[in-house]
Design an enzyme around this catalytic site. Sequence first.
Site, PDB file in Angstrom:
ATOM      1  N   SER A  22      13.858  -8.871  29.999  1.00 47.94           N
ATOM      2  CA  SER A  22      14.170 -10.305  29.883  1.00 47.94           C
ATOM      3  C   SER A  22      14.798 -10.641  28.542  1.00 47.94           C
ATOM      4  O   SER A  22      15.077 -11.797  28.259  1.00 47.94           O
ATOM      5  CB  SER A  22      12.897 -11.134  30.071  1.00 47.94           C
ATOM      6  OG  SER A  22      11.936 -10.803  29.079  1.00 47.94           O
ATOM      7  N   ASN A 110       0.852 -12.429  27.997  1.00 40.56           N
ATOM      8  CA  ASN A 110       0.775 -13.548  28.931  1.00 40.56           C
ATOM      9  C   ASN A 110       0.627 -14.885  28.214  1.00 40.56           C
ATOM     10  O   ASN A 110       1.348 -15.840  28.492  1.00 40.56           O
ATOM     11  CB  ASN A 110      -0.403 -13.343  29.898  1.00 40.56           C
ATOM     12  CG  ASN A 110      -0.203 -12.144  30.798  1.00 40.56           C
ATOM     13  OD1 ASN A 110       0.852 -11.502  30.756  1.00 40.56           O
ATOM     14  ND2 ASN A 110      -1.200 -11.821  31.610  1.00 40.56           N
ATOM     15  N   THR A 155      29.461 -52.640  47.974  1.00 39.54           N
ATOM     16  CA  THR A 155      28.470 -51.956  48.805  1.00 39.54           C
ATOM     17  C   THR A 155      29.272 -51.198  49.857  1.00 39.54           C
ATOM     18  O   THR A 155      30.307 -51.691  50.332  1.00 39.54           O
ATOM     19  CB  THR A 155      27.489 -52.934  49.488  1.00 39.54           C
ATOM     20  OG1 THR A 155      28.206 -53.785  50.390  1.00 39.54           O
ATOM     21  CG2 THR A 155      26.758 -53.786  48.463  1.00 39.54           C
ATOM     22  N   HIS A 156      28.819 -50.027  50.191  1.00 39.20           N
ATOM     23  CA  HIS A 156      29.554 -49.150  51.129  1.00 39.20           C
ATOM     24  C   HIS A 156      30.970 -48.863  50.636  1.00 39.20           C
ATOM     25  O   HIS A 156      31.870 -48.584  51.425  1.00 39.20           O
ATOM     26  CB  HIS A 156      29.605 -49.766  52.532  1.00 39.20           C
ATOM     27  CG  HIS A 156      28.272 -50.179  53.065  1.00 39.20           C
ATOM     28  ND1 HIS A 156      27.395 -49.292  53.644  1.00 39.20           N
ATOM     29  CD2 HIS A 156      27.656 -51.385  53.080  1.00 39.20           C
ATOM     30  CE1 HIS A 156      26.290 -49.928  54.004  1.00 39.20           C
ATOM     31  NE2 HIS A 156      26.416 -51.205  53.668  1.00 39.20           N
ATOM     32  N   SER A 277      48.358 -30.978  34.844  1.00 38.96           N
ATOM     33  CA  SER A 277      48.580 -30.063  35.966  1.00 38.96           C
ATOM     34  C   SER A 277      49.582 -28.998  35.560  1.00 38.96           C
ATOM     35  O   SER A 277      50.516 -29.262  34.793  1.00 38.96           O
ATOM     36  CB  SER A 277      49.116 -30.839  37.176  1.00 38.96           C
ATOM     37  OG  SER A 277      49.644 -29.956  38.149  1.00 38.96           O
ATOM     38  N   LYS A 283      50.654 -35.630  35.995  1.00 39.51           N
ATOM     39  CA  LYS A 283      49.227 -35.740  36.275  1.00 39.51           C
ATOM     40  C   LYS A 283      48.391 -35.895  34.999  1.00 39.51           C
ATOM     41  O   LYS A 283      48.670 -35.304  33.972  1.00 39.51           O
ATOM     42  CB  LYS A 283      48.724 -34.496  37.025  1.00 39.51           C
ATOM     43  CG  LYS A 283      49.272 -34.333  38.420  1.00 39.51           C
ATOM     44  CD  LYS A 283      48.826 -35.456  39.334  1.00 39.51           C
ATOM     45  CE  LYS A 283      47.341 -35.455  39.602  1.00 39.51           C
ATOM     46  NZ  LYS A 283      46.878 -34.247  40.276  1.00 39.51           N
ATOM     47  N   ASN A 285      44.340 -35.683  34.885  1.00 41.15           N
ATOM     48  CA  ASN A 285      43.181 -35.481  35.746  1.00 41.15           C
ATOM     49  C   ASN A 285      41.859 -35.693  35.001  1.00 41.15           C
ATOM     50  O   ASN A 285      41.704 -35.224  33.863  1.00 41.15           O
ATOM     51  CB  ASN A 285      43.194 -34.061  36.314  1.00 41.15           C
ATOM     52  CG  ASN A 285      44.429 -33.778  37.144  1.00 41.15           C
ATOM     53  OD1 ASN A 285      44.921 -34.655  37.855  1.00 41.15           O
ATOM     54  ND2 ASN A 285      44.934 -32.559  37.063  1.00 41.15           N
ATOM     55  N   GLU A 290      34.733 -34.706  36.552  1.00 37.26           N
ATOM     56  CA  GLU A 290      34.507 -33.897  37.756  1.00 37.26           C
ATOM     57  C   GLU A 290      33.532 -32.754  37.474  1.00 37.26           C
ATOM     58  O   GLU A 290      32.710 -32.401  38.332  1.00 37.26           O
ATOM     59  CB  GLU A 290      35.847 -33.361  38.271  1.00 37.26           C
ATOM     60  CG  GLU A 290      36.752 -34.451  38.819  1.00 37.26           C
ATOM     61  CD  GLU A 290      38.157 -33.973  39.125  1.00 37.26           C
ATOM     62  OE1 GLU A 290      38.939 -34.759  39.670  1.00 37.26           O
ATOM     63  OE2 GLU A 290      38.478 -32.799  38.798  1.00 37.26           O
ATOM     64  N   TYR A 317      -1.412 -14.219  36.077  1.00 33.85           N
ATOM     65  CA  TYR A 317      -0.030 -13.909  35.741  1.00 33.85           C
ATOM     66  C   TYR A 317       0.562 -12.942  36.759  1.00 33.85           C
ATOM     67  O   TYR A 317      -0.102 -12.019  37.239  1.00 33.85           O
ATOM     68  CB  TYR A 317       0.092 -13.296  34.341  1.00 33.85           C
ATOM     69  CG  TYR A 317       1.527 -12.981  33.972  1.00 33.85           C
ATOM     70  CD1 TYR A 317       2.366 -13.978  33.489  1.00 33.85           C
ATOM     71  CD2 TYR A 317       2.052 -11.703  34.157  1.00 33.85           C
ATOM     72  CE1 TYR A 317       3.686 -13.711  33.185  1.00 33.85           C
ATOM     73  CE2 TYR A 317       3.381 -11.433  33.856  1.00 33.85           C
ATOM     74  CZ  TYR A 317       4.192 -12.434  33.375  1.00 33.85           C
ATOM     75  OH  TYR A 317       5.510 -12.176  33.083  1.00 33.85           O
ATOM     76  N   GLN A 322       8.480 -14.160  34.928  1.00 32.28           N
ATOM     77  CA  GLN A 322       9.561 -13.842  33.998  1.00 32.28           C
ATOM     78  C   GLN A 322      10.820 -14.617  34.359  1.00 32.28           C
ATOM     79  O   GLN A 322      11.692 -14.843  33.513  1.00 32.28           O
ATOM     80  CB  GLN A 322       9.849 -12.341  34.020  1.00 32.28           C
ATOM     81  CG  GLN A 322      10.939 -11.905  33.058  1.00 32.28           C
ATOM     82  CD  GLN A 322      11.062 -10.400  32.969  1.00 32.28           C
ATOM     83  OE1 GLN A 322      10.168  -9.712  32.480  1.00 32.28           O
ATOM     84  NE2 GLN A 322      12.157  -9.873  33.480  1.00 32.28           N
ATOM     85  N   LYS A 325      12.344 -18.843  32.777  1.00 31.51           N
ATOM     86  CA  LYS A 325      13.022 -19.365  31.591  1.00 31.51           C
ATOM     87  C   LYS A 325      14.521 -19.560  31.771  1.00 31.51           C
ATOM     88  O   LYS A 325      15.083 -20.534  31.258  1.00 31.51           O
ATOM     89  CB  LYS A 325      12.759 -18.432  30.401  1.00 31.51           C
ATOM     90  CG  LYS A 325      11.336 -18.535  29.854  1.00 31.51           C
ATOM     91  CD  LYS A 325      11.033 -17.500  28.804  1.00 31.51           C
ATOM     92  CE  LYS A 325      10.740 -16.143  29.408  1.00 31.51           C
ATOM     93  NZ  LYS A 325       9.537 -16.130  30.256  1.00 31.51           N
TER      94      LYS A 325
END
Length: 463
Positions: A22, A110, A155-156, A277, A283, A285, A290, A317, A322, A325
């Site tokens: 790890s 542990n 709305t919608h 672009s 463009k 963007n 995003e 344990y 392991q 994390k």
Amino acid sequence: MALWSGRFTEGADAFTQQFGASLPVDEKLYAQDIAGSVAHGQMLAAQGVISAEDASAIVEGLVAIKADIEGGTLVFDVQQSEDVHMAIESELTTRIGDAGARLHTGRSRNDQVVTDTRLYAKQRASDLMDANLALRAALLETAEKHFDMILPGYTHLQHAQPVLLSHHLLAYVWMLTRDFERLAAARAAADANPLGSAALAGTTYPLDRFATTTALGFARPIPNSLDAVSDRDFLLDLMYACSVSSLHLSRLAEELILWSTSEFGFITMADSYATGSSIMPQKKNPDFAELIRGKTGRVVGDLVALMMTLKSLPLAYNKDLQEDKEGAMDAADTLEDCYRCAAGMVATMTVHPEAMMAQAQKGYLAATDVADYLAKKGMPFRQAHEVVGHLVLLCDKRGCDLEDLALDDFKAESDLCEADIADCLNLQAIVEARTTYGGTAPVAVRQQLEEAQRAYAADQIRL
């Protein structure tokens, strides 16, 4: 040679050594591991388990190791150590001899590992709370700067009623305020000391768990050693807080993306938060918005992965833990980056009030107020709703808006309509009329903004 190799006659296979390691993930915990070891070593000496001389050598050695790690002169090798805890202990023993080998007295990996992880979770929760405040500050500043601007509320994703831009932005401030609470709760959940629980059953050495609790800045020791080494709820809490906040950022990013389109034209992203672009020269963007939207799936995936890892694990344990994390670190790192990016976008975007107002004048945003006008004159609201529906249909046929209709058109639907109905068709008046607590009237939004600013100031103090 592994620190647990006494029971084995053969070393680990090269592949399984790599598979089980790890170190590439938990090497980030070096500072927490050293802090835990310093506290443990000093406590052992205070309890008479090791000598003061050994404790002094341990602390000096660990301080030097930390300096070498941060200076880049000490780099650990996964072929030599499977995790950062063994790597540091091995290096310590190499440097100071038997005193280093005594450090692990009364301690297991542990309780050592989960101590480090809790310290890390506390710090990262605090870091995220700080980043959360920075984004809230950007939103509050933008809301203040563009306080009186009107845009269509939706709305919608259809035009509904006019609202102030400040009111709209404050909705995200309150989401983030709740996110801050979740992060604070996650920090509190991590603020408990498992050190001294050893492998699972405690230890026969006279350890003072309250001393290490104080030394490491924990609020309390965990009362059950089995629970102490196996509990990862605090990571779930942190990752859930990250996931919910990521969802909120995704909603904000989606609106910024829509608002920056030619169809909306409500905002223009700063060049530093947009890209072009490779083929289309015109463009601009909203790539970073995003990415915030896209990274939400990654953060939520981290949470789900840990939930599935923890499902059905018997006490205490198991090596499965392991896997706790990497996802937690990724979720925290990703959210922090998204907070920073969102704050920059909000602070630098150019707002176009004329485009917002132009859209607010479309879509019959006054319809509800006309229905309320009739209801206030005694018409049952359901009947008023139908009357206004007929007026909207008339507008559809004529290709006009409600404000373009003559008084006779309104009277044809109801004799209750008088000349004062014009007041219901003015967007500014419509907005100003919604004075209820939490409404979009300037007087109500000013009250809300001040409340949000007080909450922000209080959270700064809490941090």
